[in-house]
Write a protein that holds these residues in place. Structure first.
Motif, mmCIF file in Angstrom:
data_model
loop_
_atom_site.group_PDB
_atom_site.id
_atom_site.type_symbol
_atom_site.label_atom_id
_atom_site.label_comp_id
_atom_site.label_asym_id
_atom_site.label_seq_id
_atom_site.Cartn_x
_atom_site.Cartn_y
_atom_site.Cartn_z
ATOM 1 N N CYS A 55 -12.319 10.609 8.431
ATOM 2 C CA CYS A 55 -11.507 9.396 8.252
ATOM 3 C C CYS A 55 -10.029 9.761 8.340
ATOM 4 O O CYS A 55 -9.568 10.693 7.668
ATOM 5 C CB CYS A 55 -11.812 8.766 6.900
ATOM 6 N N ARG A 56 -9.287 9.014 9.162
ATOM 7 C CA ARG A 56 -7.840 9.203 9.274
ATOM 8 C C ARG A 56 -7.175 7.838 9.340
ATOM 9 O O ARG A 56 -7.725 6.893 9.903
ATOM 10 C CB ARG A 56 -7.469 10.004 10.518
ATOM 11 N N GLY A 57 -5.980 7.741 8.775
ATOM 12 C CA GLY A 57 -5.251 6.486 8.856
ATOM 13 C C GLY A 57 -4.155 6.404 7.826
ATOM 14 O O GLY A 57 -3.601 7.422 7.394
ATOM 15 N N GLU A 58 -3.860 5.176 7.412
ATOM 16 C CA GLU A 58 -2.753 4.933 6.494
ATOM 17 C C GLU A 58 -3.152 3.863 5.493
ATOM 18 O O GLU A 58 -3.855 2.907 5.835
ATOM 19 C CB GLU A 58 -1.525 4.484 7.285
ATOM 20 N N LEU A 59 -2.711 4.026 4.258
ATOM 21 C CA LEU A 59 -2.938 3.065 3.182
ATOM 22 C C LEU A 59 -1.606 2.710 2.548
ATOM 23 O O LEU A 59 -0.743 3.576 2.360
ATOM 24 C CB LEU A 59 -3.905 3.639 2.154
ATOM 25 N N GLU A 60 -1.444 1.424 2.199
ATOM 26 C CA GLU A 60 -0.232 0.954 1.533
ATOM 27 C C GLU A 60 -0.587 0.356 0.183
ATOM 28 O O GLU A 60 -1.476 -0.493 0.079
ATOM 29 C CB GLU A 60 0.475 -0.107 2.380
ATOM 30 N N THR A 61 0.103 0.797 -0.865
ATOM 31 C CA THR A 61 -0.043 0.178 -2.179
ATOM 32 C C THR A 61 0.960 -0.979 -2.283
ATOM 33 O O THR A 61 2.112 -0.856 -1.863
ATOM 34 C CB THR A 61 0.231 1.192 -3.303
ATOM 35 N N ARG A 62 0.495 -2.107 -2.891
ATOM 36 C CA ARG A 62 1.331 -3.301 -2.961
ATOM 37 C C ARG A 62 1.468 -3.791 -4.402
ATOM 38 O O ARG A 62 1.676 -4.968 -4.659
ATOM 39 C CB ARG A 62 0.749 -4.394 -2.066
ATOM 40 N N GLY A 63 1.327 -2.865 -5.342
ATOM 41 C CA GLY A 63 1.491 -3.172 -6.747
ATOM 42 C C GLY A 63 1.697 -1.894 -7.522
ATOM 43 O O GLY A 63 1.557 -0.783 -6.990
ATOM 44 N N GLY A 64 2.059 -2.030 -8.809
ATOM 45 C CA GLY A 64 2.219 -0.872 -9.665
ATOM 46 C C GLY A 64 3.510 -0.121 -9.397
ATOM 47 O O GLY A 64 4.382 -0.564 -8.646
ATOM 48 N N PRO A 65 3.662 1.064 -10.005
ATOM 49 C CA PRO A 65 4.919 1.820 -9.906
ATOM 50 C C PRO A 65 5.210 2.350 -8.512
ATOM 51 O O PRO A 65 6.339 2.740 -8.228
ATOM 52 C CB PRO A 65 4.712 2.978 -10.906
ATOM 53 N N ARG A 66 4.199 2.386 -7.614
ATOM 54 C CA ARG A 66 4.417 2.906 -6.259
ATOM 55 C C ARG A 66 4.226 1.806 -5.217
ATOM 56 O O ARG A 66 3.818 2.059 -4.087
ATOM 57 C CB ARG A 66 3.484 4.087 -6.007
ATOM 58 N N ALA A 67 4.532 0.575 -5.600
ATOM 59 C CA ALA A 67 4.387 -0.562 -4.685
ATOM 60 C C ALA A 67 5.234 -0.363 -3.437
ATOM 61 O O ALA A 67 6.393 0.065 -3.517
ATOM 62 C CB ALA A 67 4.785 -1.857 -5.390
ATOM 63 N N GLY A 68 4.654 -0.669 -2.304
ATOM 64 C CA GLY A 68 5.347 -0.525 -1.040
ATOM 65 C C GLY A 68 5.227 0.837 -0.409
ATOM 66 O O GLY A 68 5.690 1.049 0.718
ATOM 67 N N GLU A 69 4.619 1.780 -1.105
ATOM 68 C CA GLU A 69 4.472 3.132 -0.560
ATOM 69 C C GLU A 69 3.347 3.177 0.471
ATOM 70 O O GLU A 69 2.261 2.658 0.251
ATOM 71 C CB GLU A 69 4.170 4.122 -1.689
ATOM 72 N N ARG A 70 3.618 3.813 1.580
ATOM 73 C CA ARG A 70 2.610 4.080 2.593
ATOM 74 C C ARG A 70 2.257 5.555 2.547
ATOM 75 O O ARG A 70 3.146 6.401 2.479
ATOM 76 C CB ARG A 70 3.121 3.714 3.993
ATOM 77 N N ARG A 71 0.974 5.847 2.560
ATOM 78 C CA ARG A 71 0.562 7.251 2.519
ATOM 79 C C ARG A 71 -0.528 7.511 3.557
ATOM 80 O O ARG A 71 -1.348 6.639 3.848
ATOM 81 C CB ARG A 71 0.073 7.628 1.119
ATOM 82 N N ALA A 72 -0.487 8.710 4.108
ATOM 83 C CA ALA A 72 -1.491 9.113 5.085
ATOM 84 C C ALA A 72 -2.808 9.388 4.382
ATOM 85 O O ALA A 72 -2.836 9.903 3.251
ATOM 86 C CB ALA A 72 -1.024 10.348 5.846
ATOM 87 N N VAL A 73 -3.904 9.029 5.029
ATOM 88 C CA VAL A 73 -5.240 9.290 4.531
ATOM 89 C C VAL A 73 -5.977 10.145 5.563
ATOM 90 O O VAL A 73 -5.979 9.810 6.749
ATOM 91 C CB VAL A 73 -6.021 7.982 4.280
ATOM 92 N N GLU A 74 -6.579 11.231 5.109
ATOM 93 C CA GLU A 74 -7.403 12.069 5.977
ATOM 94 C C GLU A 74 -8.464 12.741 5.120
ATOM 95 O O GLU A 74 -8.140 13.458 4.169
ATOM 96 C CB GLU A 74 -6.580 13.117 6.723
#
Length: 334
Positions: A146-165
């Protein structure tokens, strides 16, 4: 393996039955560096004309979930399956898949690619062990990356995009799911578990992948022609069946929440692999294990994520050990 390209998509129910028939798609995500653990699941019923789509995740230790039920109005060989928020596409049959989510709490764009090849559960020694309680049209599994990107839209890291692998696992089944009615009255059982149900570990290792399905303590004897367990091993040489497998849980005081598992896998060459769980990273549940009645939970289905170690070889990996407890509690969730 007798699978065809059409088996990657939806299936019509057998003629002459009114029982619930569905295709079910399940994909795991287990990225320890990104601290993202989750299950993508679609339950699509051509017999009853509806679809349930769900994404059950634990991100930074916080459960975040998406789920909905929608009318099902697609061709058997769909171009996209989902609910408008969560979508699943087959980009290349038996080789490449894409899941996307655009929800208020989190979103992702994930691609899953083949790692060791597809295994048809009809090729298990003795036949498909999932057929003990349900009428199965087919069931197959696959080790993935699995590869891609996830974005959190709540909590203390809202708006953060992180790589997933991460290594990953998927299955696809078409079956008379929950064909039999549940019991009338379970009040006397309260929260006490009556029995352990099934086990279904996905043990992802650097050079191979182990999977099995079996019954930890079935509440009724299995039919005489049904194997008690089955599964497969995948590596650079492809996929092939296991000879046998076992799984023993250690549960917390509630007798429902797993804290650890001891597992064994025996290959057809006679190699025995003893796998123990290490650190537990997350625990979620497949909360839409229901028949056409949205109110009643039919299966108390758990998805804990662990590190793994193979005692004989020292191999280390990670993955998920799905299991169930009977009866579901609470039975009705509003």
């Amino acid at each position: 393996m007798t699978l065809s390209l059409a088996d990657e998509y939806l299936h019509l129910p057998p003629a002459g039955t009114d029982a619930l028939w569905s295709d079910n798609f399940w994909f795991s995500v287990c990225d320890r560096e990104a601290d993202v653990y989750g299950i993508n699941h679609i339950h699509a019923s051509m017999s009853h004309g509806y679809l349930r789509a769900s994404a059950f995740y634990v991100i930074d230790g916080v459960p975040v979930q998406w789920a909905s039920r929608q009318p099902l109005d697609v061709d058997l060989e769909f171009s996209e399956l989902g609910d408008g928020r969560l979508s699943f596409t087959v980009e290349e049959p038996f080789a490449r898949y894409r899941w996307q989510l655009d929800a208020s709490r989190f979103g992702f764009d994930l691609t899953f690619e083949d790692r060791f090849g597809v295994f048809d559960y009809n090729d298990c020694l003795g036949g498909n062990p999932l057929g003990a309680y349900e009428g199965y049209g087919g069931h197959y599994e696959q080790a993935l990356v699995c590869r891609g990107e996830l974005e959190t839209r709540g909590g203390p890291r809202a708006g953060e995009r992180r790589a997933v692998e991460s290594w990953s696992h998927r299955d696809h089944s078409w079956t008379h799911r929950f064909e039999r009615p549940g019991p009338w009255d379970v009040r006397h059982r309260r929260t006490q578990a009556e029995s352990w149900g099934h086990y279904w570990p996905s043990v992802q290792l650097p050079d191979r992948h182990l999977n099995s399905f079996g019954w930890m303590s079935p509440t009724q004897p299995l039919p005489a022609d049904t194997p008690s367990a089955g599964g497969w091993i995948g590596d650079a040489e492809g996929t092939r069946p296991l000879r046998s497998a076992t799984c023993v849980p250690r549960l917390e005081d509630d007798q429902r929440t797993a804290m650890a598992f001891d597992m064994t896998f025996e290959t057809t060459e006679g190699e025995v692999l003893t796998v123990r769980t290490g650190r537990k990273h997350a625990h979620t549940r497949n909360g839409l294990m229901r028949d056409e009645n949205d109110a009643e939970v039919r299966l108390d289905c758990h998805e804990p994520f662990f590190d793994f170690e193979v005692l004989e070889t020292g191999e280390r990996g990670y993955g998920v050990v799905e299991y169930s407890i009977h009866p579901p509690w609470p039975r009705y969730r509003y």
